[in-house]
Design a protein around this motif. Structure first.
Motif, PDB file in Angstrom:
ATOM      1  N   MET A  75       4.173   8.607  10.427  1.00  0.00           N
ATOM      2  CA  MET A  75       4.982   9.393  11.370  1.00  0.00           C
ATOM      3  C   MET A  75       5.889   8.439  12.147  1.00  0.00           C
ATOM      4  O   MET A  75       5.408   7.554  12.850  1.00  0.00           O
ATOM      5  CB  MET A  75       4.060  10.169  12.320  1.00  0.00           C
ATOM      6  N   ALA A  76       7.179   8.688  12.070  1.00  0.00           N
ATOM      7  CA  ALA A  76       8.163   7.713  12.555  1.00  0.00           C
ATOM      8  C   ALA A  76       8.063   7.436  14.042  1.00  0.00           C
ATOM      9  O   ALA A  76       8.118   6.295  14.479  1.00  0.00           O
ATOM     10  CB  ALA A  76       9.558   8.195  12.192  1.00  0.00           C
ATOM     11  N   ASN A  77       7.915   8.502  14.835  1.00  0.00           N
ATOM     12  CA  ASN A  77       7.959   8.324  16.288  1.00  0.00           C
ATOM     13  C   ASN A  77       6.580   8.412  16.937  1.00  0.00           C
ATOM     14  O   ASN A  77       6.462   8.744  18.107  1.00  0.00           O
ATOM     15  CB  ASN A  77       8.896   9.363  16.911  1.00  0.00           C
ATOM     16  N   THR A  78       5.553   8.160  16.182  1.00  0.00           N
ATOM     17  CA  THR A  78       4.207   8.232  16.737  1.00  0.00           C
ATOM     18  C   THR A  78       3.947   7.069  17.686  1.00  0.00           C
ATOM     19  O   THR A  78       4.067   5.911  17.297  1.00  0.00           O
ATOM     20  CB  THR A  78       3.157   8.185  15.616  1.00  0.00           C
ATOM     21  N   PRO A  79       3.582   7.372  18.966  1.00  0.00           N
ATOM     22  CA  PRO A  79       3.276   6.281  19.899  1.00  0.00           C
ATOM     23  C   PRO A  79       2.037   5.525  19.437  1.00  0.00           C
ATOM     24  O   PRO A  79       1.175   6.067  18.753  1.00  0.00           O
ATOM     25  CB  PRO A  79       2.995   7.024  21.222  1.00  0.00           C
ATOM     26  N   ARG A  80       1.978   4.271  19.779  1.00  0.00           N
ATOM     27  CA  ARG A  80       0.824   3.456  19.410  1.00  0.00           C
ATOM     28  C   ARG A  80      -0.423   3.983  20.116  1.00  0.00           C
ATOM     29  O   ARG A  80      -0.405   4.343  21.283  1.00  0.00           O
ATOM     30  CB  ARG A  80       1.074   2.007  19.788  1.00  0.00           C
ATOM     31  N   SER A  81      -1.516   4.045  19.380  1.00  0.00           N
ATOM     32  CA  SER A  81      -2.773   4.506  19.965  1.00  0.00           C
ATOM     33  C   SER A  81      -3.904   3.624  19.465  1.00  0.00           C
ATOM     34  O   SER A  81      -3.758   2.864  18.502  1.00  0.00           O
ATOM     35  CB  SER A  81      -3.041   5.959  19.581  1.00  0.00           C
ATOM     36  N   SER A  82      -5.034   3.734  20.126  1.00  0.00           N
ATOM     37  CA  SER A  82      -6.196   2.931  19.741  1.00  0.00           C
ATOM     38  C   SER A  82      -7.455   3.700  20.098  1.00  0.00           C
ATOM     39  O   SER A  82      -7.405   4.762  20.727  1.00  0.00           O
ATOM     40  CB  SER A  82      -6.163   1.584  20.478  1.00  0.00           C
ATOM     41  N   SER A  83      -8.585   3.163  19.703  1.00  0.00           N
ATOM     42  CA  SER A  83      -9.856   3.789  20.052  1.00  0.00           C
ATOM     43  C   SER A  83     -10.154   3.572  21.533  1.00  0.00           C
ATOM     44  O   SER A  83      -9.711   2.586  22.137  1.00  0.00           O
ATOM     45  CB  SER A  83     -10.984   3.193  19.210  1.00  0.00           C
ATOM     46  N   LEU A  84     -10.891   4.483  22.120  1.00  0.00           N
ATOM     47  CA  LEU A  84     -11.316   4.326  23.508  1.00  0.00           C
ATOM     48  C   LEU A  84     -12.364   3.220  23.594  1.00  0.00           C
ATOM     49  O   LEU A  84     -13.144   3.024  22.667  1.00  0.00           O
ATOM     50  CB  LEU A  84     -11.925   5.631  24.027  1.00  0.00           C
ATOM     51  N   ASN A  85     -12.370   2.514  24.726  1.00  0.00           N
ATOM     52  CA  ASN A  85     -13.448   1.549  24.915  1.00  0.00           C
ATOM     53  C   ASN A  85     -14.731   2.300  25.285  1.00  0.00           C
ATOM     54  O   ASN A  85     -14.729   3.530  25.451  1.00  0.00           O
ATOM     55  CB  ASN A  85     -13.075   0.495  25.966  1.00  0.00           C
ATOM     56  N   VAL A  86     -15.824   1.604  25.417  1.00  0.00           N
ATOM     57  CA  VAL A  86     -17.130   2.231  25.622  1.00  0.00           C
ATOM     58  C   VAL A  86     -17.144   3.109  26.882  1.00  0.00           C
ATOM     59  O   VAL A  86     -17.604   4.260  26.857  1.00  0.00           O
ATOM     60  CB  VAL A  86     -18.246   1.166  25.713  1.00  0.00           C
ATOM     61  N   LYS A  87     -16.616   2.584  27.986  1.00  0.00           N
ATOM     62  CA  LYS A  87     -16.608   3.335  29.241  1.00  0.00           C
ATOM     63  C   LYS A  87     -15.726   4.576  29.131  1.00  0.00           C
ATOM     64  O   LYS A  87     -16.116   5.668  29.561  1.00  0.00           O
ATOM     65  CB  LYS A  87     -16.119   2.439  30.386  1.00  0.00           C
ATOM     66  N   GLU A  88     -14.528   4.415  28.570  1.00  0.00           N
ATOM     67  CA  GLU A  88     -13.602   5.531  28.427  1.00  0.00           C
ATOM     68  C   GLU A  88     -14.180   6.605  27.504  1.00  0.00           C
ATOM     69  O   GLU A  88     -14.043   7.802  27.763  1.00  0.00           O
ATOM     70  CB  GLU A  88     -12.261   5.040  27.886  1.00  0.00           C
ATOM     71  N   ASN A  89     -14.811   6.179  26.442  1.00  0.00           N
ATOM     72  CA  ASN A  89     -15.408   7.121  25.501  1.00  0.00           C
ATOM     73  C   ASN A  89     -16.508   7.942  26.172  1.00  0.00           C
ATOM     74  O   ASN A  89     -16.618   9.159  25.962  1.00  0.00           O
ATOM     75  CB  ASN A  89     -15.986   6.358  24.302  1.00  0.00           C
ATOM     76  N   LYS A  90     -17.300   7.269  27.004  1.00  0.00           N
ATOM     77  CA  LYS A  90     -18.369   7.966  27.729  1.00  0.00           C
ATOM     78  C   LYS A  90     -17.779   8.998  28.695  1.00  0.00           C
ATOM     79  O   LYS A  90     -18.235  10.146  28.752  1.00  0.00           O
ATOM     80  CB  LYS A  90     -19.215   6.956  28.503  1.00  0.00           C
ATOM     81  N   LEU A  91     -16.733   8.606  29.435  1.00  0.00           N
ATOM     82  CA  LEU A  91     -16.100   9.518  30.391  1.00  0.00           C
ATOM     83  C   LEU A  91     -15.425  10.693  29.681  1.00  0.00           C
ATOM     84  O   LEU A  91     -15.479  11.830  30.150  1.00  0.00           O
ATOM     85  CB  LEU A  91     -15.087   8.761  31.239  1.00  0.00           C
ATOM     86  N   ALA A  92     -14.788  10.411  28.551  1.00  0.00           N
ATOM     87  CA  ALA A  92     -14.114  11.472  27.798  1.00  0.00           C
ATOM     88  C   ALA A  92     -15.115  12.491  27.278  1.00  0.00           C
ATOM     89  O   ALA A  92     -14.890  13.705  27.359  1.00  0.00           O
ATOM     90  CB  ALA A  92     -13.317  10.867  26.643  1.00  0.00           C
ATOM     91  N   ASN A  93     -16.227  12.019  26.766  1.00  0.00           N
ATOM     92  CA  ASN A  93     -17.243  12.932  26.249  1.00  0.00           C
ATOM     93  C   ASN A  93     -17.950  13.700  27.366  1.00  0.00           C
ATOM     94  O   ASN A  93     -18.362  14.851  27.169  1.00  0.00           O
ATOM     95  CB  ASN A  93     -18.250  12.168  25.384  1.00  0.00           C
ATOM     96  N   GLU A  94     -18.074  13.079  28.531  1.00  0.00           N
ATOM     97  CA  GLU A  94     -18.616  13.795  29.687  1.00  0.00           C
ATOM     98  C   GLU A  94     -17.670  14.928  30.101  1.00  0.00           C
ATOM     99  O   GLU A  94     -18.108  16.019  30.439  1.00  0.00           O
ATOM    100  CB  GLU A  94     -18.830  12.825  30.850  1.00  0.00           C
ATOM    101  N   ALA A  95     -16.359  14.635  30.078  1.00  0.00           N
ATOM    102  CA  ALA A  95     -15.360  15.657  30.413  1.00  0.00           C
ATOM    103  C   ALA A  95     -15.391  16.797  29.392  1.00  0.00           C
ATOM    104  O   ALA A  95     -15.271  17.976  29.752  1.00  0.00           O
ATOM    105  CB  ALA A  95     -13.970  15.035  30.467  1.00  0.00           C
ATOM    106  N   LYS A  96     -15.557  16.449  28.129  1.00  0.00           N
ATOM    107  CA  LYS A  96     -15.653  17.458  27.072  1.00  0.00           C
ATOM    108  C   LYS A  96     -16.897  18.328  27.268  1.00  0.00           C
ATOM    109  O   LYS A  96     -16.824  19.564  27.180  1.00  0.00           O
ATOM    110  CB  LYS A  96     -15.704  16.757  25.713  1.00  0.00           C
ATOM    111  N   LYS A  97     -18.031  17.704  27.556  1.00  0.00           N
ATOM    112  CA  LYS A  97     -19.277  18.434  27.789  1.00  0.00           C
ATOM    113  C   LYS A  97     -19.140  19.363  28.996  1.00  0.00           C
ATOM    114  O   LYS A  97     -19.576  20.516  28.976  1.00  0.00           O
ATOM    115  CB  LYS A  97     -20.420  17.438  28.015  1.00  0.00           C
ATOM    116  N   ARG A  98     -18.508  18.849  30.038  1.00  0.00           N
ATOM    117  CA  ARG A  98     -18.299  19.639  31.259  1.00  0.00           C
ATOM    118  C   ARG A  98     -17.396  20.843  30.977  1.00  0.00           C
ATOM    119  O   ARG A  98     -17.662  21.962  31.426  1.00  0.00           O
ATOM    120  CB  ARG A  98     -17.688  18.714  32.318  1.00  0.00           C
ATOM    121  N   THR A  99     -16.324  20.630  30.218  1.00  0.00           N
ATOM    122  CA  THR A  99     -15.383  21.702  29.905  1.00  0.00           C
ATOM    123  C   THR A  99     -16.038  22.771  29.041  1.00  0.00           C
ATOM    124  O   THR A  99     -15.832  23.965  29.252  1.00  0.00           O
ATOM    125  CB  THR A  99     -14.137  21.125  29.193  1.00  0.00           C
ATOM    126  N   LEU A 100     -16.845  22.348  28.068  1.00  0.00           N
ATOM    127  CA  LEU A 100     -17.564  23.309  27.230  1.00  0.00           C
ATOM    128  C   LEU A 100     -18.537  24.144  28.069  1.00  0.00           C
ATOM    129  O   LEU A 100     -18.693  25.350  27.842  1.00  0.00           O
ATOM    130  CB  LEU A 100     -18.322  22.578  26.119  1.00  0.00           C
TER     131      LEU A 100
END
Length: 235
Positions: A1-26
């Motif tokens: 994809m030509a204009n796709t911004p650079r992305s990477s995997s979340l670090n351990v802390k960010e991944n934990k916070l993201a999954n907590e937010a997902k669990k909370r939203t569900l």
């Protein structure tokens, strides 16, 4: 994809916070489903004879179920885009939500500009919803804001509960919210107004009434008022 911004995997802390937010939203969406009789429409056509509200959410049970189903499958990637909170590639429908630095500055619990609100918005985009689309499930009020504002609790969480409704879970919506009150008013008023309209239409056809112009005019005005009330999205 030509204009796709650079992305990477979340670090351990960010991944934990993201999954907590997902669990909370569900948890929040499942709570709305549990309280569907007060907050949701099993049939989005229930009020189709009314003028569509401009800022009042009418959200179907099916939409909440669809949101839960898609959010359960969501995965996260990290983006360094400084201007955005989060984004998705809705055309791909790949189930990936890209989280930007501003996401981590948002509120943890459901409210305006919170992580749960953002995840609801991004999931809606993944399944193809847009706020400016005409859809029987929604109004002009964005669905994520409907959850974070007009379905949310009106009181602060103190001493283990929300005093507005007695709910003990922080990841929840309110059975006594504005949505609940407004839906109850509409549902209670519909049969009453319908009977009143039928009665007045019957009365105004009577010869004895029609002979009395002032009385007929008064009944006519009452009938117009009842019809107008029936067309109002918020009585």
């Amino acid at each position: 994809m030509a204009n796709t911004p650079r992305s990477s995997s979340l670090n351990v802390k960010e991944n934990k916070l993201a999954n907590e937010a997902k669990k909370r939203t569900l948890a929040i969406l499942n709570d709305a489903l549990k309280k569907k009789d007060a907050l949701l429409l099993d049939d989005p056509r229930e009020f189709e004879e009314h003028e569509k509200p401009s800022h009042f959410p009418l959200i179907s049970t099916d939409l909440i179920i669809e949101l839960i189903s898609h959010l359960q499958k969501v995965t996260f990637r990290k983006s360094e885009d400084p201007k955005k909170i989060a984004f998705v590639y809705s055309k791909n429908r790949d189930g990936i939500i890209y989280l930007c630095p501003k996401f981590w500055a948002q509120h943890e619990f459901l409210e305006l500009d919170s992580r749960p609100e953002t995840l609801i918005k991004m999931t809606l985009r993944l399944i193809g919803y847009r706020n400016n689309e005409e859809n029987t499930d929604i109004s002009a009020c964005p669905i994520e804001q409907a959850c974070s504002i007009v379905m949310n609790h009106s009181t602060t969480y103190i001493n283990g509960l929300f005093s507005c409704c007695g709910e003990r879970s922080m990841d929840s919506v309110c059975e006594n919210s504005l949505v609940s009150v407004s839906l109850r008013a509409l549902r209670d008023a519909k049969p009453v107004l319908s009977r009143a309209e039928d009665f007045l239409e019957h009365v105004i056809t009577k010869q004895s009434i029609r002979k009395r112009k002032n009385t007929a005019r008064l009944v006519g005005k009452m009938l117009e008022r009842v019809k107008k009330m029936r067309q109002s999205p918020l009585l």
